[in-house]
Design a protein around this motif. Structure first.
Motif, mmCIF file in Angstrom:
data_model
loop_
_atom_site.group_PDB
_atom_site.id
_atom_site.type_symbol
_atom_site.label_atom_id
_atom_site.label_comp_id
_atom_site.label_asym_id
_atom_site.label_seq_id
_atom_site.Cartn_x
_atom_site.Cartn_y
_atom_site.Cartn_z
ATOM 1 N N ARG A 117 0.979 4.303 -8.487
ATOM 2 C CA ARG A 117 0.544 3.099 -9.208
ATOM 3 C C ARG A 117 -0.372 2.295 -8.304
ATOM 4 O O ARG A 117 -0.408 2.490 -7.102
ATOM 5 C CB ARG A 117 1.744 2.255 -9.629
ATOM 6 C CG ARG A 117 2.606 2.938 -10.677
ATOM 7 C CD ARG A 117 3.448 1.892 -11.359
ATOM 8 N NE ARG A 117 4.285 2.459 -12.380
ATOM 9 C CZ ARG A 117 4.039 2.364 -13.678
ATOM 10 N NH1 ARG A 117 2.969 1.736 -14.098
ATOM 11 N NH2 ARG A 117 4.873 2.879 -14.556
ATOM 12 N N SER A 118 -1.059 1.338 -8.905
ATOM 13 C CA SER A 118 -1.989 0.533 -8.108
ATOM 14 C C SER A 118 -1.263 -0.632 -7.437
ATOM 15 O O SER A 118 -0.193 -1.061 -7.871
ATOM 16 C CB SER A 118 -3.102 -0.024 -9.000
ATOM 17 O OG SER A 118 -2.577 -0.995 -9.886
ATOM 18 N N GLU A 119 -1.880 -1.108 -6.370
ATOM 19 C CA GLU A 119 -1.357 -2.308 -5.723
ATOM 20 C C GLU A 119 -1.375 -3.476 -6.701
ATOM 21 O O GLU A 119 -0.450 -4.285 -6.731
ATOM 22 C CB GLU A 119 -2.180 -2.632 -4.477
ATOM 23 C CG GLU A 119 -2.024 -1.595 -3.385
ATOM 24 C CD GLU A 119 -2.936 -1.846 -2.205
ATOM 25 O OE1 GLU A 119 -3.668 -2.859 -2.194
ATOM 26 O OE2 GLU A 119 -2.913 -1.020 -1.273
ATOM 27 N N THR A 120 -2.418 -3.540 -7.513
ATOM 28 C CA THR A 120 -2.541 -4.606 -8.510
ATOM 29 C C THR A 120 -1.356 -4.585 -9.473
ATOM 30 O O THR A 120 -0.844 -5.641 -9.855
ATOM 31 C CB THR A 120 -3.862 -4.469 -9.288
ATOM 32 O OG1 THR A 120 -4.941 -4.531 -8.363
ATOM 33 C CG2 THR A 120 -4.008 -5.550 -10.339
ATOM 34 N N PHE A 121 -0.926 -3.405 -9.868
ATOM 35 C CA PHE A 121 0.224 -3.293 -10.765
ATOM 36 C C PHE A 121 1.439 -3.984 -10.151
ATOM 37 O O PHE A 121 2.116 -4.773 -10.811
ATOM 38 C CB PHE A 121 0.545 -1.818 -11.049
ATOM 39 C CG PHE A 121 1.847 -1.625 -11.777
ATOM 40 C CD1 PHE A 121 1.911 -1.766 -13.153
ATOM 41 C CD2 PHE A 121 3.009 -1.328 -11.079
ATOM 42 C CE1 PHE A 121 3.120 -1.609 -13.828
ATOM 43 C CE2 PHE A 121 4.224 -1.167 -11.744
ATOM 44 C CZ PHE A 121 4.271 -1.310 -13.128
ATOM 45 N N TYR A 122 1.722 -3.692 -8.891
ATOM 46 C CA TYR A 122 2.910 -4.253 -8.253
ATOM 47 C C TYR A 122 2.780 -5.746 -7.988
ATOM 48 O O TYR A 122 3.754 -6.488 -8.116
ATOM 49 C CB TYR A 122 3.255 -3.482 -6.977
ATOM 50 C CG TYR A 122 3.837 -2.140 -7.302
ATOM 51 C CD1 TYR A 122 5.082 -2.035 -7.911
ATOM 52 C CD2 TYR A 122 3.122 -0.980 -7.053
ATOM 53 C CE1 TYR A 122 5.607 -0.793 -8.244
ATOM 54 C CE2 TYR A 122 3.648 0.261 -7.378
ATOM 55 C CZ TYR A 122 4.884 0.347 -7.974
ATOM 56 O OH TYR A 122 5.410 1.568 -8.316
ATOM 57 N N THR A 172 0.828 -1.205 0.000
ATOM 58 C CA THR A 172 0.000 0.000 0.000
ATOM 59 C C THR A 172 0.859 1.251 0.000
ATOM 60 O O THR A 172 0.600 2.209 -0.751
ATOM 61 C CB THR A 172 -0.949 -0.005 1.209
ATOM 62 O OG1 THR A 172 -1.792 -1.163 1.121
ATOM 63 C CG2 THR A 172 -1.804 1.243 1.243
ATOM 64 N N ALA A 231 2.457 1.709 -3.433
ATOM 65 C CA ALA A 231 1.460 2.171 -4.410
ATOM 66 C C ALA A 231 1.154 3.652 -4.218
ATOM 67 O O ALA A 231 1.105 4.407 -5.191
ATOM 68 C CB ALA A 231 0.194 1.327 -4.288
ATOM 69 N N ARG A 232 0.983 4.073 -2.991
ATOM 70 C CA ARG A 232 0.702 5.492 -2.723
ATOM 71 C C ARG A 232 1.879 6.378 -3.116
ATOM 72 O O ARG A 232 1.701 7.456 -3.686
ATOM 73 C CB ARG A 232 0.392 5.694 -1.241
ATOM 74 C CG ARG A 232 -0.976 5.248 -0.847
ATOM 75 C CD ARG A 232 -1.266 5.577 0.597
ATOM 76 N NE ARG A 232 -2.540 5.004 0.996
ATOM 77 C CZ ARG A 232 -2.814 4.565 2.205
ATOM 78 N NH1 ARG A 232 -1.901 4.649 3.156
ATOM 79 N NH2 ARG A 232 -3.988 4.057 2.485
#
Length: 74
Positions: free
Chosen positions: A23-28, A15, A18-19
């Motif tokens: 980028r999104s958590e899904t991306f990572y 989290t 991502a913040r």
């Protein structure tokens, strides 16, 4: 679709990353899985080749043979 549960500390790190990056958590998660799959596939292939080599079912190539076959020999 895949649902996973992460340990709280891993989820917090994800989290925060991502913040911080926008980028999104899904991306990572996607990137991490792809990278790890590549590594696992390489590892399993290497283990299969090593096992075949140990039992003598694979052909060995010396550096000299490869250089000669590729026209790189001196």
């Amino acid at each position: 679709m895949l649902a996973i549960q992460l340990p709280a500390d891993v989820e917090e790190r994800l989290t925060a990353l991502a913040r911080a990056t926008g980028r999104s958590e899904t991306f990572y998660v996607h990137e991490a899985i792809l990278q790890h799959l590549d590594d696992l596939e390489d590892l399993y292939l290497a283990e299969q080749r090593l096992a075949a080599n140990r039992v003598g079912t694979s052909k060995r190539h010396t550096l000299d043979d490869v250089e000669r076959d590729l026209g790189l020999a001196d």
